[in-house]
Design a protein around this motif. Structure first.
Motif, PDB file in Angstrom:
ATOM      1  N   CYS A 223      33.787  44.296  45.385  1.00 21.71           N
ATOM      2  CA  CYS A 223      33.035  43.283  44.619  1.00 21.71           C
ATOM      3  C   CYS A 223      31.835  43.937  43.940  1.00 21.71           C
ATOM      4  N   MET A 224      31.191  44.805  44.676  1.00 22.62           N
ATOM      5  CA  MET A 224      30.033  45.497  44.128  1.00 22.62           C
ATOM      6  C   MET A 224      30.447  46.413  42.978  1.00 22.62           C
ATOM      7  N   TRP A 225      31.516  47.159  43.192  1.00 20.61           N
ATOM      8  CA  TRP A 225      31.970  48.086  42.144  1.00 20.61           C
ATOM      9  C   TRP A 225      32.479  47.375  40.898  1.00 20.61           C
ATOM     10  N   MET A 226      33.056  46.198  41.086  1.00 22.09           N
ATOM     11  CA  MET A 226      33.552  45.457  39.921  1.00 22.09           C
ATOM     12  C   MET A 226      32.417  45.144  38.951  1.00 22.09           C
ATOM     13  N   VAL A 227      31.234  44.924  39.506  1.00 18.59           N
ATOM     14  CA  VAL A 227      30.081  44.612  38.663  1.00 18.59           C
ATOM     15  C   VAL A 227      29.371  45.889  38.213  1.00 18.59           C
ATOM     16  N   LYS A 228      29.251  46.831  39.123  1.00 22.49           N
ATOM     17  CA  LYS A 228      28.489  48.045  38.814  1.00 22.49           C
ATOM     18  C   LYS A 228      29.263  49.006  37.907  1.00 22.49           C
ATOM     19  N   SER A 229      30.531  49.244  38.218  1.00 24.31           N
ATOM     20  CA  SER A 229      31.329  50.211  37.456  1.00 24.31           C
ATOM     21  C   SER A 229      32.757  49.712  37.233  1.00 24.31           C
ATOM     22  N   PRO A 230      32.899  48.655  36.433  1.00 28.71           N
ATOM     23  CA  PRO A 230      34.241  48.091  36.225  1.00 28.71           C
ATOM     24  C   PRO A 230      35.220  49.095  35.617  1.00 28.71           C
ATOM     25  N   GLU A 231      34.671  50.106  34.932  1.00 32.55           N
ATOM     26  CA  GLU A 231      35.518  51.118  34.281  1.00 32.55           C
ATOM     27  C   GLU A 231      36.301  51.938  35.304  1.00 32.55           C
ATOM     28  N   TRP A 232      35.903  51.799  36.565  1.00 33.75           N
ATOM     29  CA  TRP A 232      36.561  52.506  37.646  1.00 33.75           C
ATOM     30  C   TRP A 232      38.003  52.031  37.828  1.00 33.75           C
ATOM     31  N   PHE A 233      38.285  50.775  37.453  1.00 38.23           N
ATOM     32  CA  PHE A 233      39.559  50.150  37.836  1.00 38.23           C
ATOM     33  C   PHE A 233      40.601  50.106  36.725  1.00 38.23           C
ATOM     34  N   ASP A 234      41.843  50.185  37.149  1.00 34.32           N
ATOM     35  CA  ASP A 234      42.988  50.040  36.240  1.00 34.32           C
ATOM     36  C   ASP A 234      43.848  48.881  36.758  1.00 34.32           C
ATOM     37  N   VAL A 235      44.478  49.074  37.921  1.00 35.69           N
ATOM     38  CA  VAL A 235      45.200  47.985  38.575  1.00 35.69           C
ATOM     39  C   VAL A 235      44.694  47.887  40.016  1.00 35.69           C
ATOM     40  N   ILE A 236      44.416  46.669  40.442  1.00 36.20           N
ATOM     41  CA  ILE A 236      43.982  46.421  41.827  1.00 36.20           C
ATOM     42  C   ILE A 236      45.044  45.554  42.488  1.00 36.20           C
ATOM     43  N   VAL A 237      45.490  45.934  43.674  1.00 41.67           N
ATOM     44  CA  VAL A 237      46.453  45.094  44.391  1.00 41.67           C
ATOM     45  C   VAL A 237      45.819  44.610  45.691  1.00 41.67           C
ATOM     46  N   THR A 238      46.025  43.314  46.005  1.00 42.02           N
ATOM     47  CA  THR A 238      45.378  42.757  47.189  1.00 42.02           C
ATOM     48  C   THR A 238      46.127  41.516  47.681  1.00 42.02           C
ATOM     49  N   ASP A 239      45.674  40.952  48.791  1.00 38.16           N
ATOM     50  CA  ASP A 239      46.382  39.796  49.349  1.00 38.16           C
ATOM     51  C   ASP A 239      45.937  38.498  48.656  1.00 38.16           C
ATOM     52  N   ASN A 240      46.503  37.398  49.120  1.00 38.92           N
ATOM     53  CA  ASN A 240      46.316  36.118  48.441  1.00 38.92           C
ATOM     54  C   ASN A 240      44.852  35.654  48.433  1.00 38.92           C
TER      55      ASN A 240
END
Ligand code: IPM
Ligand code: MN
Length: 350
Positions: A223-240
């Protein structure tokens, strides 16, 4: 010939779906594909009038469509849980739409609270497991109503369910062909059974995709990284459950619920496409709701049907429109719901 089941639903659902269908008509004419729609009135309104939710015969009928286009379900006079379980989750579960796909992409000209990040930095997609976890409704009460009451809510994770979801995420990552990076978002340090299974399956499947780099992140840090460094992500997989939470966070960093869309996917069955914002009762009937999320859902629907050109055109219409709105929020767009729909249609051929 596509057959599209349309469920406008409650609140602002019908208003945004109307604009989506307008865009569909325009893009079908340009690209030259044929479709027919059938409208279903599953909603809180219908439940209040008839006591009916979704019946087995309705599910059987929905199985005959190419796709389902959903506005929103949720009614202020219906106790929370009834419509969610009786309509929305019933479709997701009975049609085995085991992936919930939610792109997070900042379009040019859209203001995000992360001011120094642009479209280059915010472009990732969340693959949310959509058929298990805490959503199966397993658990119960003990000594309900007393001071000794215990309420148990169990998370159900099956090998088969986890494997098909993780595999979908690897495949998607390959298809996107961007950073080629897949992030598993979990909580291995506390939820030691569920996430142990997820982690083992993730490692196993990853061996079949050597070209994709993988990483693991705890949900809280993510959650922190999504706001701080969203460029870090390409595809995220997680549960419901985690997927539900992080995609609301994703929605706000891409400009809000006015633009956030999702797909409930059964790769071999009937999939359903919806704006993720809900029925917004306080805006209902005012003509102020932003239809772009529903139009983005339509874009995902077209892509899913293999109508790539139509999908690209609709996205062009969306990008044309976002740059002209004052804000993506309901009531602050500077245009009415209908005018925003018209603008997308105009943008198709610009
Ligand atoms: C969503 C919604 C639903 C969910 C609710 C309405 C049941 O929040 O689509 O994200 O939790 O999945
Ligand atoms: Mn949600």
């Amino acid at each position: 010939m596509y057959r599209i089941a349309v469920i406008p639903g409650d609140g602002t659902g019908p208003e945004v779906i109307r604009e989506g269908l307008k865009v569909l008509k325009a893009v079908a004419e340009i690209v030259g594909f044929k479709y027919e729609t059938k409208v279903f009135d599953f909603s809180g309104e219908r439940y209040l009038n008839t006591g009916k939710l979704l019946e087995d015969k309705d599910i059987e009928e929905l199985k005959g469509f190419s796709a389902i286009y959903l506005g929103a379900v949720g009614h202020p006079q219906v106790k929370p849980g009834i419509l969610e379980q009786g309509i929305l989750l019933k479709i997701r579960f009975c049609l085995d739409e085991y992936i919930n796909l939610r792109p997070v992409r900042l379009y040019p000209g859209v203001q995000t609270p992360l001011r120094d990040k642009g479209p280059e930095e915010i472009d990732f997609v969340v693959v949310r497991e959509n058929s298990e976890g805490l959503y199966v409704g397993s658990g119960g009460f003990f000594k309900k109503g007393s001071k000794d009451e215990i309420a148990i809510q169990e998370s159900v994770n099956t090998y088969k369910g986890v494997e098909r979801c993780v595999r979908y995420a690897f495949e998607l990552c390959q298809r996107r062909n961007k950073k080629k990076k897949l992030t598993l978002c979990g909580k291995t340090n506390v939820l030691t059974y569920a996430w142990d299974l997820w982690e083992r399956v993730f490692k196993q499947v990853s061996r079949e995709y050597p070209e994709i780099s993988t990483e693991y992140t705890h949900i809280d840090a993510l959650c922190m990284w999504m706001v701080k460094s969203p460029e870090w992500f390409d595809v995220i997989v997680t549960d419901n459950m985690f997927g539900d939470i992080i995609t609301d966070l994703g929605a706000i960093i891409q400009g809000g619920l006015g633009i956030a869309a999702g797909a409930n996917i059964n790769p071999k069955g009937v999939s359903m496409f919806e704006p993720i914002g809900g029925s917004a009762p306080k805006y209902t009937g005012k003509g102020v709701i932003n239809p772009l999320a529903a139009i983005s859902a339509l874009q995902m629907l077209l892509e899913h049907l293999g109508e790539e050109k139509a999908s690209r055109l609709v996205e062009k219409g969306i990008i044309y429109t976002v740059q002209r709105l004052k804000s993506l929020s309901a009531g602050r767009m500077g245009y009415s719901t209908e005018e925003v729909g018209d603008m997308v249609v105009e943008g198709l051929s610009k």
